[in-house]
Write an enzyme that holds these catalytic residues in place. Structure first.
Site, PDB file in Angstrom:
ATOM      1  N   GLU A 225      15.814   1.031   3.309  1.00 46.45           N
ATOM      2  CA  GLU A 225      15.189   0.469   4.505  1.00 46.45           C
ATOM      3  C   GLU A 225      15.849  -0.837   4.913  1.00 46.45           C
ATOM      4  OE1 GLU A 225      10.972   0.108   3.888  1.00 46.45           O
ATOM      5  OE2 GLU A 225      10.663   2.284   3.951  1.00 46.45           O
TER       6      GLU A 225
ATOM      7  N   GLU B 262      10.746   8.909   2.819  1.00 49.05           N
ATOM      8  CA  GLU B 262       9.641   8.130   2.240  1.00 49.05           C
ATOM      9  C   GLU B 262       8.531   8.000   3.255  1.00 49.05           C
ATOM     10  OE1 GLU B 262      10.483   4.250   0.246  1.00 49.05           O
ATOM     11  OE2 GLU B 262       8.656   3.581   1.283  1.00 49.05           O
TER      12      GLU B 262
HETATM   13  C1  IDC Z   1       6.158  -1.168  -2.528  1.00 43.76           C
HETATM   14  C2  IDC Z   1       5.334  -0.746  -3.709  1.00 43.76           C
HETATM   15  C3  IDC Z   1       4.686  -1.946  -4.343  1.00 43.76           C
HETATM   16  C4  IDC Z   1       5.745  -2.970  -4.655  1.00 43.76           C
HETATM   17  C5  IDC Z   1       6.521  -3.307  -3.395  1.00 43.76           C
HETATM   18  C6  IDC Z   1       7.636  -4.293  -3.621  1.00 43.76           C
HETATM   19  O1  IDC Z   1       4.383   0.209  -3.304  1.00 43.76           O
HETATM   20  O2  IDC Z   1       3.982  -1.569  -5.502  1.00 43.76           O
HETATM   21  O3  IDC Z   1       5.119  -4.137  -5.158  1.00 43.76           O
HETATM   22  O4  IDC Z   1       7.094  -2.124  -2.887  1.00 43.76           O
HETATM   23  O5  IDC Z   1       8.644  -3.786  -4.362  1.00 43.76           O
HETATM   24  C7  IDC Z   1       8.403   0.624   1.624  1.00 43.76           C
HETATM   25  C8  IDC Z   1       9.386   0.519   0.531  1.00 43.76           C
HETATM   26  C9  IDC Z   1       8.707   0.621  -0.807  1.00 43.76           C
HETATM   27  C10 IDC Z   1       7.380  -0.107  -0.801  1.00 43.76           C
HETATM   28  C11 IDC Z   1       6.474   0.642   0.157  1.00 43.76           C
HETATM   29  C12 IDC Z   1       5.047   0.089   0.230  1.00 43.76           C
HETATM   30  O6  IDC Z   1      10.441   1.439   0.641  1.00 43.76           O
HETATM   31  O7  IDC Z   1       9.581   0.052  -1.768  1.00 43.76           O
HETATM   32  O8  IDC Z   1       6.853  -0.033  -2.073  1.00 43.76           O
HETATM   33  N1  IDC Z   1       7.074   0.618   1.462  1.00 43.76           N
HETATM   34  O9  IDC Z   1       5.045  -1.238   0.640  1.00 43.76           O
HETATM   35  N2  IDC Z   1       8.663   0.717   2.909  1.00 43.76           N
HETATM   36  C13 IDC Z   1       7.525   0.724   3.596  1.00 43.76           C
HETATM   37  C14 IDC Z   1       6.483   0.673   2.687  1.00 43.76           C
END
Ligand code: IDC
Length: 515
Positions: A355, A442
Site C-alpha cells: 500500500e 487485502e
Molecule cells: C494493521 C493490523 C494491526 C497493526 C497495524 C500496523 O491490523 O494489527 O497494528 O497494521 O502494522 C492495511 C494494511 C495492514 C493493516 C490493516 C488494518 O495493509 O497492514 O494492518 N490495513 O489497519 N491497509 C488498510 C488497513
C-alpha cells in the site's frame, strides 16, 4: 589377611585405572550424558570449571557466558570494548547478526539465556545448514515438537533446523520450552554439536505422519488449475478459463508467523480457500531490520501454502514506509532471489508493494518502482505480479489511466468495509472499463484501522460485487489478535482443527464466503 590385602590392592589398581578416564570435575560423573562434551569444551579452554574443582553442570548459563563461549569457538579471544567483561564478545555477536537489537539488551547480559536465543546464536555463529525448507522435514518437527505453537515465529524455523541437525532434542515430554533457561551442561552439548564435534544422544525418530509429498488436491487449487496468467481483465488458469481465488492474508509474519503453519493454512483450505497471502512487512521490525529471519519465515509460509495445493501471494508489505522507492534496492535483491527460488512453482504470485501512501504518486513513484522490479522478476519467472497504487492501493483509476507495459500484471484494490463504500466499487468498474485487471489482495470486514465493526452488511455488498465481477480476494487477517478484523478468537491454537467457536465474528462471515 593376605586375602584382604590382595583385594585392597586390586581395588586400588582399578581406581587408578578408572581415574584416567574420569572427568576432571568433582561433579561431572563419567557416565553423565554430557561428560564428553563438557570435557572437550573445558580441555580446549573454551569454558572453565570453578576453583573448587566443580563444574556445576546444572547451573544456568547467562547470555554473556553463552555468547562469549560461542564467539571464542569461532573467533578466538576478544577484548572487552565496554564496561561489561563480555562486551567485546557481545559486540561481535551483534555486529555479525547473531542477535537483533530488540532481542538482548545490555541489562540482560547476566541473565540466563533462553533456549530459543541459544538456538539462534549457534545457528548464526556456526552457520548451520538449511534443510528445514523441505516441507516434509518442517512438517515432521512441527508435529513432533509438542509445544511448537508456543515458539515465536521468528525462531520456529531455527528450532527445526537445530533439531534436524542433531543439535538439540526436546525434554522428556517432547517440549522445546522456548523461554526456559539452559544449564551449563546443555550449553556445552549444544555448542559442541553445532561445532560439529559434539556427541549426540541416541534419538528415537519422531513418530509422526509425514506431510503429503504430493499435496492433497483441493477444489480450485493448483493441481486442478496449474499456472495462472492474465487474459483481458481476468485471471485465467492453464487452460485459459477464468478462475477466482479466495482466501486469507496472514497478519504481519514477524508478529503472527505461527498462523502461517501447514495446519493453520490447511484449516482455511478445508473451509474452501484456494489462496493464502504472506504479508511480509518491510518496516515495523519486518524484512528491512530482520532480513534473513523474516525472509526464511516468508519462504516457510509460502512452502506451507504450496504443500496445501494453494495459490500463494508473496507480499512486500510496505505500510509506514509509504514510498516503495524507499527500499527499492532491498526489493530488487529480494525479488531477484524469490523469483529464482520459485521459478518453477506455479502457486506463487508476487505482490510488489502492498500500500503506497503519503506523498507519493502513481507516475512519480509507484510506476517507476514497478518498472524496475517487474523486469527483475521476469528474468526468472512470468508469474502474475500484483501492483499497488497510492492512497493505500485505492488509486486504481490512476493506474488504469497510465498502465504498465508488462503482461500478467494486475492492480490491487484494497478496501475495509467500514470505511470504503460504493465510490471505490465505482472506481473498480472504471478501471475494468479501461482494461485494467483488478485483484483485491487485502480487504477487511472492519474499519480501515483494522478494528471497529464488524460491518456485515457492507461486507456482503462488497463480496457480492466482487463475485459479480469475478474478482479474486484475500481477507485481512488470519490471526487471533484482539482486533475485529482478525478471523480467529483470541487464544485460538494455530494448529488445532478449528471449530466455528474458534472463528471470530469476522472469521465466521469470511470463512462462509470462500466458495
Ligand atoms: C494493521 C493490523 C494491526 C497493526 C497495524 C500496523 O491490523 O494489527 O497494528 O497494521 O502494522 C492495511 C494494511 C495492514 C493493516 C490493516 C488494518 O495493509 O497492514 O494492518 N490495513 O489497519 N491497509 C488498510 C488497513
Amino acid at each position: 589377611m593376605n586375602k584382604l590385602l590382595k583385594s585392597i590392592a586390586v581395588f586400588t589398581v582399578i581406581c587408578v585405572l578408572l581415574s584416567c578416564t574420569v572427568s576432571a570435575f568433582t561433579d561431572v560423573g563419567n557416565d553423565a550424558w554430557y561428560a564428553e562434551n563438557v570435557n572437550s569444551m573445558t580441555s580446549s579452554g573454551l569454558l572453565n570449571g570453578y576453583e573448587d574443582g566443580s563444574f556445576r553442570p546444572e547451573s544456568t548459563i547467562t547470555y554473556a557466558e553463552f555468547i562469549s563461549v560461542t564467539a571464542r569457538c569461532v573467533q578466538g579471544t576478544i577484548q572487552p570494548s565496554g564496561t561489561h567483561w563480555a562486551s567485546g564478545y557481545m559486540k561481535h555477536a551483534y555486529e555479525n547478526g547473531w542477535y537483533d537489537y530488540d532481542e538482548i539488551y545490555e541489562a540482560d547480559f547476566d541473565k540466563p539465556i533462553t533456549r530459543q536465543m541459544a538456538v539462534k546464536i549457534v545457528d548464526m555463529a556456526f552457520k548451520i545448514p538449511e534443510n528445514e525448507h523441505d516441507n516434509n522435514v518442517y512438517y515432521q518437527y512441527m508435529q513432533s515438537i509438542k509445544d511448537f505453537d508456543k515458539i515465536p515465529g521468528r525462531y520456529g524455523y531455527l528450532v527445526v533446523r537445530a533439531y534436524n541437525n542433531g543439535i538439540l532434542t526436546g525434554d522428556e515430554n517432547g517440549n522445546f520450552n522456548p523461554f526456559s533457561s539452559l544449564t551449563r551442561a546443555e550449553a556445552c552439548a549444544i555448542i559442541m554439536r553445532a561445532k560439529g564435534e559434539g556427541s549426540v544422544p541416541a534419538q528415537t525418530a519422531p513418530t509422526v505422519t509425514a506431510a503429503p509429498t504430493q499435496p492433497a488436491a483441493i477444489s480450485g487449487g493448483v493441481s486442478q488449475n496449474g499456472k495462472l496468467s492474465v487474459s483481458g481483465t481476468r485471471l485465467v488458469n492453464q487452460n485459459g478459463e477464468p478462475i477466482i481465488l479466495r482466501g486469507m492474508s496472514s497478519h504481519g509474519i514477524q508478529w503472527y508467523g505461527n498462523f502461517t503453519s501447514y495446519n493453520a493454512i490447511k484449516n482455511t483450505a478445508d473451509r474452501g480457500a484456494n489462496l493464502f497471502r504472506v504479508a511480509m512487512y518491510t518496516a515495523e521490525n519486518g524484512y528491512i531490520s530482520g532480513k534473513e529471519t523474516v525472509k526464511q519465515q516468508a519462504y516457510a509460509a509460502v512452502d506451507n501454502a504450496v504443500a496445501n495445493d494453494m495459490y500463494v501471494i508473496l507480499d512486500w508489505h510496505i505500510l509506514s514506509d509509504g514510498d516503495p522507492l524507499q527500499y527499492l534496492n532491498e526489493a530488487v535483491e529480494f525479488f531477484a532471489e524469490a523469483s529464482a527460488k520459485y521459478a518453477n512453482t506455479p502457486n506463487v504470485i508476487f505482490e510488489i508493494c502492498n500500500e503506497p501512501n503519503g506523498n507519493v504518486t502513481w507516475s512519480g513513484n509507484v510506476k517507476p518502482y514497478a518498472e524496475v522490479v517487474i523486469p527483475i522478476i521476469r528474468q526468472n519467472s512470468d508469474a502474475v505480479v500484483l501492483v499497488g497504487s497510492p492512497t493505500w492501493s485505492q488509486d486504481i483509476d490512476k493506474a488504469a489511466d497510465d498502465p504498465l507495459g508488462f503482461s500478467n500484471v494486475m492492480y490491487t484494490c484494497h478496501f475495509y468495509a467500514g470505511t470504503h463504500g460504493s465510490w471505490l466499487r465505482d472506481r473498480i468498474d472504471y478501471a475494468l472499463s479501461k482494461g485494467a485487471p483488478i485483484f483485491v489482495s487485502e480487504w477487511g470486514t472492519s474499519a480501515a484501522d483494522g478494528n471497529g465493526g464488524v460491518f456485515a452488511d457492507e461486507t456482503s455488498k462488497w463480496l457480492d460485487f466482487l463475485s459479480s465481477r469475478g474478482i479474486s480476494w484475500a481477507n485481512w487477517s488470519l490471526c487471533d489478535k484482539n482486533e475485529s478484523s482478525a478471523a480467529l478468537s483470541p487464544g485460538t491454537s494455530p494448529d488445532a482443527v478449528w471449530n466455528d467457536g474458534d472463528l471470530s465474528e469476522s472469521g465466521k462471515i469470511v470463512f462462509s464466503r470462500f466458495d
